[in-house]
Design a protein around this motif. Structure first.
Motif, short mmCIF file in Angstrom:
data_model
loop_
_atom_site.label_atom_id
_atom_site.label_comp_id
_atom_site.label_asym_id
_atom_site.label_seq_id
_atom_site.Cartn_x
_atom_site.Cartn_y
_atom_site.Cartn_z
N GLU A 67 0.84 -1.19 0.00
CA GLU A 67 0.00 0.00 0.00
C GLU A 67 0.88 1.25 0.00
O GLU A 67 2.00 1.22 0.53
CB GLU A 67 -0.92 -0.01 1.22
CG GLU A 67 -1.93 -1.16 1.18
CD GLU A 67 -2.87 -1.15 2.38
OE1 GLU A 67 -2.73 -0.23 3.20
OE2 GLU A 67 -3.71 -2.06 2.48
N SER B 8 3.18 4.26 0.57
CA SER B 8 3.92 4.76 1.74
C SER B 8 3.66 3.92 2.97
O SER B 8 3.59 4.43 4.09
CB SER B 8 3.56 6.23 2.01
OG SER B 8 3.88 7.03 0.90
N SER B 9 3.53 2.61 2.79
CA SER B 9 3.16 1.73 3.90
C SER B 9 3.93 0.42 3.77
O SER B 9 4.44 0.07 2.71
CB SER B 9 1.66 1.46 3.88
OG SER B 9 1.31 0.41 4.77
N ALA B 10 4.02 -0.28 4.90
CA ALA B 10 4.64 -1.60 4.90
C ALA B 10 3.60 -2.71 4.81
O ALA B 10 3.94 -3.88 4.93
CB ALA B 10 5.49 -1.78 6.16
N THR B 11 2.35 -2.35 4.58
CA THR B 11 1.28 -3.35 4.46
C THR B 11 1.22 -3.89 3.04
O THR B 11 1.13 -3.13 2.09
CB THR B 11 -0.08 -2.72 4.82
OG1 THR B 11 -0.01 -2.20 6.15
CG2 THR B 11 -1.18 -3.76 4.73
N ASP C 281 -0.17 -5.27 -0.24
CA ASP C 281 -1.45 -5.07 -0.91
C ASP C 281 -2.20 -6.41 -1.00
O ASP C 281 -1.61 -7.45 -1.31
CB ASP C 281 -1.22 -4.49 -2.30
CG ASP C 281 -2.52 -4.03 -2.94
OD1 ASP C 281 -3.20 -4.87 -3.55
OD2 ASP C 281 -2.85 -2.83 -2.80
N LEU D 268 11.42 2.49 6.05
CA LEU D 268 10.36 1.85 5.27
C LEU D 268 10.82 0.52 4.68
O LEU D 268 10.08 -0.47 4.69
CB LEU D 268 9.88 2.78 4.17
CG LEU D 268 8.75 2.23 3.27
CD1 LEU D 268 7.52 1.92 4.08
CD2 LEU D 268 8.44 3.20 2.14
N ARG E 125 9.10 -3.11 5.42
CA ARG E 125 8.55 -3.95 4.35
C ARG E 125 9.18 -5.33 4.34
O ARG E 125 8.49 -6.35 4.13
CB ARG E 125 8.74 -3.25 3.00
CG ARG E 125 7.81 -2.06 2.83
CD ARG E 125 7.94 -1.42 1.47
NE ARG E 125 6.84 -0.50 1.24
CZ ARG E 125 6.68 0.22 0.13
NH1 ARG E 125 7.56 0.11 -0.85
NH2 ARG E 125 5.65 1.03 0.00
N SER F 63 7.59 -7.22 7.03
CA SER F 63 6.22 -7.61 6.69
C SER F 63 6.21 -8.89 5.86
O SER F 63 5.38 -9.78 6.07
CB SER F 63 5.53 -6.48 5.91
OG SER F 63 5.28 -5.37 6.74
N SER G 5 4.26 0.26 -5.17
CA SER G 5 2.86 0.44 -5.48
C SER G 5 2.72 0.69 -6.96
O SER G 5 3.60 1.26 -7.61
CB SER G 5 2.32 1.63 -4.67
OG SER G 5 1.05 1.99 -5.14
#
Length: 645
Positions: free
Chosen positions: A500, A502-505, A507, A547, A551, A554, A634
């Motif tokens: 996602e 600017s996120s470490a989640t 997609d 970041l 990631r 994650s 992304s």
């Protein structure tokens, strides 16, 4: 007149006194200024600009905050070179030094048959009594525990308690070992009874290793104790080969294999170096016996410790047999006893009674043929069910009279031999026991030969036609680390992992990619792997580094959630420091935002077993046999998949 003279004299003395006072004050001022200026200049030249100088008469006072005690003392020494040191007054202070660093906490645990000892320095917060109680429980009442632990009243460093707890659990599996414990790291040196035990122990310890703990293993497997010391060499229509081979030294193994090659063996021989040899002349006796078998023209020679059995092929010339056996009896070293047999030729229509047990590739077992009594049939049926499973055994053997007295021993020995195969058959006749089939155990032939020699006796004839197939070997069938990474690369080439913005989640649309990677890793065993996170150069460097680390973690967490064993995995972010394309274009930035999988390889120069990463600079390419990489950016065109300011 007299009064006037006296007044003049008095005035003169007063005037002189005043002049002396003025001169003294001037001298003092001059000395003060000279001393203060001289000391100040000397301190400035020495770099002690922080020091203040004030002269008061003959004394010089130094004040100010010195960076350290050493610099304070240096300032006093410098001032003493300008004025008398007795005139220097120390009014300086030193900055408060940082708190004393805590000591390095570590512990060495040694366990052997003599007991358990532990020595080292541990934090005061660690429960010392619990440690000693657990060791006492391991050792038992009759085995001493030497407690040489010291404590220091400092907080436990990060990773200390995890490492110590794992060491205590590991020590329960290690009757002979040394374990070194430090914060975040455990090093184990141990010895096992066999190579198989070594492999099982390494797997068990790595599987139990907590995430984040560095585990170093140095487990040795000594030469196995072979009893009886067994060797079996045969020459038949399929050629010359070993069913089992044992040697006491590497030199003896070379001599034995060379003798087999001279007798006609064309395949690669396998000979186990072990302990238990009955005579230092083992290699000589084996060489002579193999050469004798080659002269006869075929048959088998079996060693069970010092007992040697030579069985010639049916139809061998009697004169040749007698001559060769006589020569061998005279040549064999002392201790070795020879039994030689030339089978009689049977009429074609007189086949012997037989018992046959078959094991299918699916694991189904059938027992057919003849058994000597009802009791043996029940025992054979029960034994087969215990070995292969109750629902997999079908017994169709019939009871007949007139079978040899050792029939039950031969049948049960055959069933036990069959249990060493993946599929195959055992045939028992009055004169011979034959084992044939396929196996994924490279030592199966040796194990079967040892078993039959011990169960049947050295004078009995048996034949082993067992083929090792690598595809049946659960260890050999595992893909290599490079093959695993190639499979991962194939997955990521067709389906990227996205995050996602600017996120470490990860997609949700690419979670299926994680499923495929997890299925590959489950077949790869304990793979030392580093999961790397990379970003492009947009945004602040420290944010990109954070970041990329998040990631990579994650991805590691997603693998754990899919029940992948990740004890040997590490997650590490490299931020923007390792670009693979130009960051000046959107395509280049997208390529640089990625996750890479790399093998962790041993660092040869380290004094203790460590692991290090084979870097991209060393590899020079991104080939599948070194690493698998994937674009984790992304899909948004504005590059929001990385940290930005």
């Amino acid at each position: 007149m007299r009064l006037s003279s006296a007044l003049i004299i008095a005035s003169t003395f007063v005037a002189a006194a005043l002049v002396a006072i003025v001169a003294a004050n001037f001298s003092v001022k001059l000395i003060e200024e000279t001393s203060e200026i001289g000391v100040r200049d000397a301190l400035d030249d020495a770099g002690a600009t922080w020091a203040e100088v004030q002269a008061d008469g003959l004394t010089v006072t130094l004040s100010g905050i010195a960076p350290t005690e050493a610099e304070r003392f240096a300032a006093l020494t410098t001032a003493g070179t300008v004025v008398d040191a007795a005139r220097v007054i120390d009014g300086m202070e030193a900055k408060a030094v940082a708190a004393i660093r805590p000591p390095r906490f570590s512990a060495e645990i040694l366990r052997n048959d003599a007991g358990i000892s532990i020595i080292g320095l541990i934090p005061g917060s660690t429960d010392r009594d619990t440690i000693t109680d657990r060791f006492a429980a391991m050792a038992g009442e009759s085995t001493p525990v030497a407690d040489l632990i010291e404590t220091a009243d400092y907080p436990a460093p990060e990773g200390w308690e995890v490492a110590l707890d794992f060491a205590l659990v590991a020590m329960e599996q290690l009757p002979r070992a040394k374990v070194s414990v430090s914060a975040g790291r455990v090093a184990i040196t141990a010895i096992t009874d066999s190579a198989k035990d070594k492999l099982a122990l390494e797997k068990s310890l790595r599987a139990a290793t907590p995430p984040g703990l560095r585990l170093s293993l140095d487990i040795a497997a000594p030469r196995p104790v072979i009893t009886p010391f067994t060797l079996r060499f045969l020459i038949d229509e399929d050629g010359a080969r070993f069913d089992a081979c044992s040697a006491d030294t590497e030199k003896a193994r070379t001599r034995i294999l060379n003798a087999a090659v001279a007798a006609g063996m064309t395949t690669t021989g396998r000979c186990t170096v072990g302990m238990g040899v009955p005579s230092p002349n083992w290699a000589q006796a084996v060489e002579q016996s193999i050469a004798a078998l080659a002269k006869i023209g075929g048959g088998s020679v079996t060693f069970s410790d010092a007992d040697v059995t030579l069985l010639a092929n049916e139809g061998t010339d009697q004169g040749t047999f007698d001559t060769v056996v006589g020569e061998l009896e005279n040549e064999l070293p002392e201790v070795f006893a020879l039994y030689a047999k030339l089978p009689e030729t049977q009429a074609p229509d007189q086949g012997p009674p037989e018992f046959v047990a078959t094991l299918s590739p699916e694991g189904q077992v059938q027992l057919r043929g003849r058994l000597s009594n009802e009791n043996l049939r029940n025992i054979a049926d029960s034994y087969a069910k215990s070995r292969f499973g109750s629902d997999r055994v079908y017994t169709a053997a019939r009871v007949v009279e007139g079978l040899p007295s050792d029939w039950s021993t031969r049948v049960l020995a055959g069933l036990e031999s069959l249990s060493n195969l993946s599929n195959g058959a055992v045939t028992v006749t009055p004169d011979k026991l034959t084992v044939s089939g396929n196996t994924g155990d490279a030592d199966a032939s040796t194990r079967i030969a040892t078993l039959l020699a011990a169960k049947l006796g050295e004078a009995e004839e048996f034949e082993i036609n067992v083929t090792y197939q690598e595809k049946l070997d659960p260890q050999a069938a595992l893909p290599t680390p490079e093959e695993c990474l190639a499979q991962i690369k194939a997955i990521t080439d067709s389906s990227k992992i996205n995050f996602e913005p600017s996120s470490a989640t990860i997609d949700a649309s690419t979670l299926s990619t994680m499923d495929e990677i997890a299925e590959v890793l489950k077949t790869c065993g304990d793979l030392p792997l580093e999961i790397q996170g990379h970003t492009d150069s947009q945004g602040r460097e420290e944010m990109n580094l954070s970041l990329s680390q998040a990631r990579a973690q994650s991805v590691l967490n997603e693998l754990r959630a899919r029940r992948v064993r990740t004890a040997t995995f590490e997650a590490k972010g490299y931020g923007e420091e390792r670009p693979i394309q130009d960051n000046d274009t959107e395509e280049g930035r997208e390529a640089n935002r990625r996750i890479e999988f790399w093998l962790i390889k041993p660092q040869a120069s380290a004094p203790a077993p460590q692991t290090t990463l084979e870097s991209l600079a060393e590899s020079g390419d991104n080939s599948a046999d070194e690493g698998a990489e994937e674009n984790d950016a992304s899909d948004e065109p504005d590059g929001s998949g990385d940290a930005t300011e």
